[in-house]
Motif scaffolding. Structure first.
Motif, PDB file in Angstrom:
ATOM      1  N   ILE A 147      10.093 -19.175  -4.685  1.00 19.27           N
ATOM      2  CA  ILE A 147      11.430 -18.588  -4.850  1.00 19.27           C
ATOM      3  C   ILE A 147      12.044 -18.646  -3.450  1.00 19.27           C
ATOM      4  CG2 ILE A 147      10.467 -16.239  -4.577  1.00 19.27           C
ATOM      5  CD1 ILE A 147      12.773 -15.151  -6.232  1.00 19.27           C
ATOM      6  N   SER A 148      13.270 -19.157  -3.360  1.00 20.95           N
ATOM      7  CA  SER A 148      13.895 -19.337  -2.051  1.00 20.95           C
ATOM      8  C   SER A 148      14.159 -17.991  -1.394  1.00 20.95           C
ATOM      9  CB  SER A 148      15.218 -20.089  -2.199  1.00 20.95           C
ATOM     10  OG  SER A 148      15.012 -21.335  -2.807  1.00 20.95           O
ATOM     11  N   GLN A 149      14.196 -17.985  -0.066  1.00 16.28           N
ATOM     12  CA  GLN A 149      14.467 -16.733   0.651  1.00 16.28           C
ATOM     13  C   GLN A 149      15.903 -16.288   0.361  1.00 16.28           C
ATOM     14  OE1 GLN A 149      14.994 -19.021   4.841  1.00 16.28           O
ATOM     15  NE2 GLN A 149      14.993 -16.809   4.980  1.00 16.28           N
ATOM     16  N   PRO A 150      16.138 -14.996   0.313  1.00 13.39           N
ATOM     17  CA  PRO A 150      17.477 -14.500  -0.029  1.00 13.39           C
ATOM     18  C   PRO A 150      18.586 -15.104   0.828  1.00 13.39           C
ATOM     19  CG  PRO A 150      15.900 -12.695  -0.015  1.00 13.39           C
ATOM     20  CD  PRO A 150      15.161 -13.899   0.481  1.00 13.39           C
ATOM     21  N   TYR A 151      18.339 -15.248   2.134  1.00 17.16           N
ATOM     22  CA  TYR A 151      19.400 -15.767   3.004  1.00 17.16           C
ATOM     23  C   TYR A 151      19.871 -17.146   2.538  1.00 17.16           C
ATOM     24  CZ  TYR A 151      21.804 -18.015   6.824  1.00 17.16           C
ATOM     25  OH  TYR A 151      22.738 -18.718   7.547  1.00 17.16           O
ATOM     26  N   ILE A 152      18.933 -18.013   2.239  1.00 14.10           N
ATOM     27  CA  ILE A 152      19.332 -19.393   1.927  1.00 14.10           C
ATOM     28  C   ILE A 152      20.015 -19.450   0.559  1.00 14.10           C
ATOM     29  CG2 ILE A 152      17.188 -20.316   0.892  1.00 14.10           C
ATOM     30  CD1 ILE A 152      19.202 -22.120   3.593  1.00 14.10           C
ATOM     31  N   TYR A 180      15.825 -17.198 -10.241  1.00 10.59           N
ATOM     32  CA  TYR A 180      16.579 -16.185  -9.478  1.00 10.59           C
ATOM     33  C   TYR A 180      17.971 -16.676  -9.061  1.00 10.59           C
ATOM     34  CZ  TYR A 180      18.057 -13.191  -5.664  1.00 10.59           C
ATOM     35  OH  TYR A 180      18.805 -12.369  -4.856  1.00 10.59           O
ATOM     36  N   GLN A 181      18.022 -17.824  -8.422  1.00  6.57           N
ATOM     37  CA  GLN A 181      19.323 -18.302  -7.948  1.00  6.57           C
ATOM     38  C   GLN A 181      20.275 -18.550  -9.115  1.00  6.57           C
ATOM     39  OE1 GLN A 181      19.366 -21.789  -5.324  1.00  6.57           O
ATOM     40  NE2 GLN A 181      21.219 -20.982  -4.412  1.00  6.57           N
ATOM     41  N   ALA A 182      19.714 -19.001 -10.222  1.00  8.84           N
ATOM     42  CA  ALA A 182      20.543 -19.235 -11.409  1.00  8.84           C
ATOM     43  C   ALA A 182      21.181 -17.915 -11.861  1.00  8.84           C
ATOM     44  CB  ALA A 182      19.686 -19.831 -12.527  1.00  8.84           C
ATOM     45  N   ALA A 183      20.409 -16.833 -11.794  1.00  8.19           N
ATOM     46  CA  ALA A 183      20.953 -15.525 -12.182  1.00  8.19           C
ATOM     47  C   ALA A 183      22.067 -15.102 -11.231  1.00  8.19           C
ATOM     48  CB  ALA A 183      19.840 -14.475 -12.199  1.00  8.19           C
ATOM     49  N   VAL A 184      21.884 -15.365  -9.936  1.00  8.68           N
ATOM     50  CA  VAL A 184      22.938 -15.021  -8.971  1.00  8.68           C
ATOM     51  C   VAL A 184      24.182 -15.863  -9.262  1.00  8.68           C
ATOM     52  CG1 VAL A 184      23.559 -14.932  -6.521  1.00  8.68           C
ATOM     53  CG2 VAL A 184      21.232 -14.345  -7.226  1.00  8.68           C
ATOM     54  N   LEU A 185      23.970 -17.143  -9.499  1.00  7.21           N
ATOM     55  CA  LEU A 185      25.103 -18.038  -9.796  1.00  7.21           C
ATOM     56  C   LEU A 185      25.858 -17.582 -11.046  1.00  7.21           C
ATOM     57  CD1 LEU A 185      23.445 -21.505  -9.066  1.00  7.21           C
ATOM     58  CD2 LEU A 185      25.427 -20.543  -7.856  1.00  7.21           C
ATOM     59  N   ALA A 240      18.030 -27.049  -5.129  1.00  8.29           N
ATOM     60  CA  ALA A 240      17.079 -26.094  -4.540  1.00  8.29           C
ATOM     61  C   ALA A 240      15.807 -26.800  -4.095  1.00  8.29           C
ATOM     62  CB  ALA A 240      16.755 -24.991  -5.540  1.00  8.29           C
ATOM     63  N   ALA A 241      15.864 -28.133  -3.989  1.00  7.45           N
ATOM     64  CA  ALA A 241      14.723 -28.921  -3.526  1.00  7.45           C
ATOM     65  C   ALA A 241      15.293 -30.086  -2.728  1.00  7.45           C
ATOM     66  CB  ALA A 241      13.904 -29.422  -4.720  1.00  7.45           C
ATOM     67  N   ALA A 242      14.516 -30.531  -1.723  1.00  4.86           N
ATOM     68  CA  ALA A 242      15.049 -31.505  -0.763  1.00  4.86           C
ATOM     69  C   ALA A 242      14.627 -32.933  -1.085  1.00  4.86           C
ATOM     70  CB  ALA A 242      14.582 -31.141   0.640  1.00  4.86           C
ATOM     71  N   GLY A 243      15.608 -33.816  -1.213  1.00  5.87           N
ATOM     72  CA  GLY A 243      15.349 -35.242  -1.342  1.00  5.87           C
ATOM     73  C   GLY A 243      15.660 -35.936  -0.027  1.00  5.87           C
ATOM     74  N   LEU A 244      15.321 -37.208   0.059  1.00  7.03           N
ATOM     75  CA  LEU A 244      15.652 -37.952   1.275  1.00  7.03           C
ATOM     76  C   LEU A 244      17.138 -38.275   1.307  1.00  7.03           C
ATOM     77  CD1 LEU A 244      12.544 -40.278   1.611  1.00  7.03           C
ATOM     78  CD2 LEU A 244      13.028 -38.066   2.718  1.00  7.03           C
ATOM     79  N   GLU A 245      17.733 -38.255   0.126  1.00  9.72           N
ATOM     80  CA  GLU A 245      19.182 -38.377   0.028  1.00  9.72           C
ATOM     81  C   GLU A 245      19.598 -37.678  -1.269  1.00  9.72           C
ATOM     82  OE1 GLU A 245      20.155 -42.515  -0.226  1.00  9.72           O
ATOM     83  OE2 GLU A 245      18.464 -42.903  -1.530  1.00  9.72           O
ATOM     84  N   VAL A 246      20.889 -37.486  -1.423  1.00 11.30           N
ATOM     85  CA  VAL A 246      21.371 -36.843  -2.650  1.00 11.30           C
ATOM     86  C   VAL A 246      21.516 -37.922  -3.726  1.00 11.30           C
ATOM     87  CG1 VAL A 246      23.267 -35.557  -3.699  1.00 11.30           C
ATOM     88  CG2 VAL A 246      22.566 -35.046  -1.348  1.00 11.30           C
ATOM     89  N   PRO A 247      20.887 -37.742  -4.875  1.00 14.19           N
ATOM     90  CA  PRO A 247      20.967 -38.771  -5.915  1.00 14.19           C
ATOM     91  C   PRO A 247      22.410 -39.107  -6.299  1.00 14.19           C
ATOM     92  CG  PRO A 247      19.291 -37.153  -6.486  1.00 14.19           C
ATOM     93  CD  PRO A 247      20.002 -36.627  -5.272  1.00 14.19           C
TER      94      PRO A 247
END
Ligand code: SAH
Length: 301
Positions: A147-152, A180-185, A240-247
């Protein structure tokens, strides 16, 4: 945090007071001292790092095939159970302290702060970790994911919103994780879609969210690198996950005027903000350093 930020608009059928026992916990006014694994100082240093702008993104290689033809189910269902965690460490006072810290870390959008205050983060981690739910750290959720940190979470949403006053209309999240982030969104957009590639996590998110009865959030099991073409365009997309580029598929599914926020990179990652200016014109801006789990193709489970 400023005391005067907006009172959250509670749109859940159940009030969060009901879920969190807020009224009973009013006594727990003094927030316990919180230890942060990823400190505010470190975040501030990240935040202060380079900012650059570059014109249109070169065409990225990416999968653009259709996403699985599974229509997403709404999350709203009857309350099966509410996790009862009776500890001052998950009280509304602790959540307010988290929001205050976010404000000190530079999160300024009152609607984002209100949404962070409205969503009970401890319901999204396993009960054994609930007492750590409001520290500024990512926490394990199984399957080598976090679960991502609240700040990010707050930072990405703030960047995506870009100070707009009202609600966004249609937002896509790639990487539901625990939900979690989906609920905030869901507090900040008319319709939220969230895609997860690991089936047990998709199910876990559904369970976590069930008690909140959020009518404007739909979860989808599939490969988020393909986006959600049936629903596109989106005026906001968060990865919420890092790729080498954005698809490329995700760039194509942005509405003109839309904004996408994504971590990019392998070991050294940065947060990128991409704006779609015209049908064939995007800009990209590099924000602070960050650290996310990797964006992976295909599905699991
Ligand atoms: N949004 C979460 C963070 C989840 S961690 C929160 O609220 O804290 C990132 C998630 O992205 C992981 O669950 C991982 O499985 C998922 N993920 C990685 N690649 C993906 C892809 N291609 N499609 C969908 N989800 C993906």
């Amino acid at each position: 945090m400023s005391k005067d930020h907006d009172v959250p608009k509670k749109r859940f059928p159940l009030t969060l007071d009901q879920l969190t026992g807020r009224s009973e916990r009013k006594r727990a006014s003094a927030a316990p001292r919180l230890n942060s694994l990823q400190t505010a100082t470190r975040n501030a240093a990240w935040h202060a790092s380079e900012t650059s702008s570059t014109p249109p993104i070169a065409s990225a290689s990416a999968a653009t095939g259709p996403s699985a033809p599974v229509s997403p189910k709404p999350v709203s269902r009857p309350v099966a159970e509410t996790r009862a965690v009776n500890s001052p460490l998950v009280s509304d006072a602790v959540r307010r302290a988290m929001v205050q810290r976010l404000s000190q870390q530079g999160i300024a959008d009152p609607k984002v702060l209100a949404a962070m205050e409205a969503v009970p983060r401890h319901l999204f981690v396993e009960p054994g970790l609930a007492s750590q739910a409001y520290i500024d750290a990512s926490l394990p959720i199984g399957y080598h994911q976090t679960i991502s940190q609240p700040y990010i979470v707050a930072r990405m949403i703030e960047v995506m919103r870009d100070g707009i006053d009202g609600q966004m209309s249609r937002v896509l999240e790639i990487g539901t994780g625990c939900g979690y982030q989906a609920a905030v969104l869901s507090q900040l957009a008319d319709q939220v879609y969230s895609i997860e590639r690991i089936r047990p996590l998709h199910e876990q998110a559904r369970n976590n969210l069930r008690a909140l009865l959020i009518p404007n959030l739909r979860l989808h099991y599939g490969d988020g690198m393909l986006g959600f073409p049936q629903i596109a365009p989106f005026d906001g997309i968060i990865l919420a996950a890092a790729g080498l580029e954005v698809p490329q598929a995700l760039l194509d599914q942005m509405a003109v005027g839309g904004r996408l926020v994504a971590p990019v990179g392998a070991k050294n990652q940065v947060l990128r903000l991409i704006r779609r200016l015209k049908r064939n014109e995007w800009t990209t801006e590099t924000l602070e350093r960050c650290h996310f789990v990797p964006l992976r193709p295909g599905t699991f489970g």
